[in-house]
Design an enzyme around this catalytic site. Sequence first.
Site, short mmCIF file in Angstrom:
data_model
loop_
_atom_site.label_atom_id
_atom_site.label_comp_id
_atom_site.label_asym_id
_atom_site.label_seq_id
_atom_site.Cartn_x
_atom_site.Cartn_y
_atom_site.Cartn_z
N GLY A 183 -5.06 26.52 12.60
CA GLY A 183 -5.96 27.56 12.07
C GLY A 183 -6.86 26.99 11.00
CG ASN A 184 -10.34 28.39 10.19
OD1 ASN A 184 -10.51 29.38 9.50
ND2 ASN A 184 -10.62 28.37 11.50
CG HIS A 185 -8.15 26.84 4.19
ND1 HIS A 185 -6.85 27.14 3.91
CD2 HIS A 185 -8.24 25.49 4.20
CE1 HIS A 185 -6.17 26.01 3.74
NE2 HIS A 185 -7.00 25.01 3.92
CB SER A 186 -11.96 31.79 7.92
OG SER A 186 -12.53 33.07 7.96
CB ALA A 240 -13.95 30.16 10.53
#
Length: 404
Positions: A208-211, A275
């Site tokens: 995943g990512n930090h969005s 994102a």
Amino acid sequence: MLQGKHIVLGISGSIAAYKAAVLARLLIKRGAEVQIVITPAGKEFITPITLSALTSKPVISEFFSGRDGTWNSHVDIGLWADAMLVAPATAATIGKMAHGIADNMLITTYLSMKSPVFVAPAMDLDMCAHPSTEDNLRLLEQRGVRVIEPSEGFLASHLEGKGRMQEPEVIVQALEDFFALGKDLAGRRALITAGPTYEPLDPVRFLGNHSTGRMGIALANELHRRGAEVCLVLGPSALRPAPGVEVISVQTAQQMLEASRAHVASADIAIFAAAVADYRPAERREHKIKRESEGELVLQLVKNPDIAATLAQDKRPGQLFVGFALESGSGEAEAQAKLKRKGLDAIVLNSLEDEGAGFGHLTNKISILTPDTPMRSYPLKSKEAVAGDIVDFIRSTISGETHA
Ligand code: CTP
């Protein structure tokens, strides 16, 4: 702009309550009808007689009258109001609003409110800067409450700093600006993707990512406020949009594509603020990957679909598609290339280099690019204010104004 508007003025217990008399007067002078709801502590700072004389209405403070049993219906006030303004809003009132602690008439009225709510905080500088106050205000903002930020100056404590309630003229102007904007996107439909996507590796792990989804949610709220019918396809996010925005919750890029595909045809405006994870594990293991049985773990990743580019292939005339580009460096050339490659009408550029912009921040600094107009750059602002700029751009584009 305030002519005939029904405004509930909530007053809580701060020394700034004395300014509420001027505020009520100004609202009435501009044509508004004002109903005052005051907390018990508010009455220690300003008398109901002063306020009822100014507004020509009894001031509401108690749930019912002990003398004759008359009952004040917060539900009816909520239905009557075109807006609620809490000024001054103390740290306690802001905290109760954020957490639904309905122990006085002002809070029950707020919880019954169907219309936009404004708060004008007033408190000492340390209370104002305290993380709990800041968190409560941000929580209210996420739910669509508009915060009229306090100014800096001399405070009742004789200290100097941020915490002074804005002057009544500034507060009234904020309401006028709000009503002036009106519902300029009524009848339009918008689709927004927001948040990260989580691509599962096994039942407990994902890529995943930090969005956080904050920018996309701010856009959904702004479009909804201006009358558009909004469908928000939201990846895993702790945040939620204002009531009235339709939310479709998804986890993966593929689910986000399918949910968006189902709604894009009827949308006039599509904004791709998510994102999206560009890659996903080639396989999702059914059981948790165990360290003992695995040795070195090599993951094979496959490309996810490009949601914006895929949907833009079937874009019909009259639809406006807007993407985002997060780039290192100035990013103008990359964003311009992305705009063309994906077949979008406009792209909102954030630079990783700009302090306070992009993932995880409450603020953002953007530029908007289109294929045929010069790049327009905006200063660093709250994500809610940035959403206002983007929606202004969208509205003027769909109504055919030029962006010279
Ligand atoms: N986007 C999308 N689907 C993807 C990837 C991106 O819809 N699989 C959208 C984003 O929502 C955004 C725009 O495309 O509006 C640009 O996203 P970005 O991650 O900057 O672009 P990428 O194409 O992934 O390029 P990069 O190699 O720079 O990551």
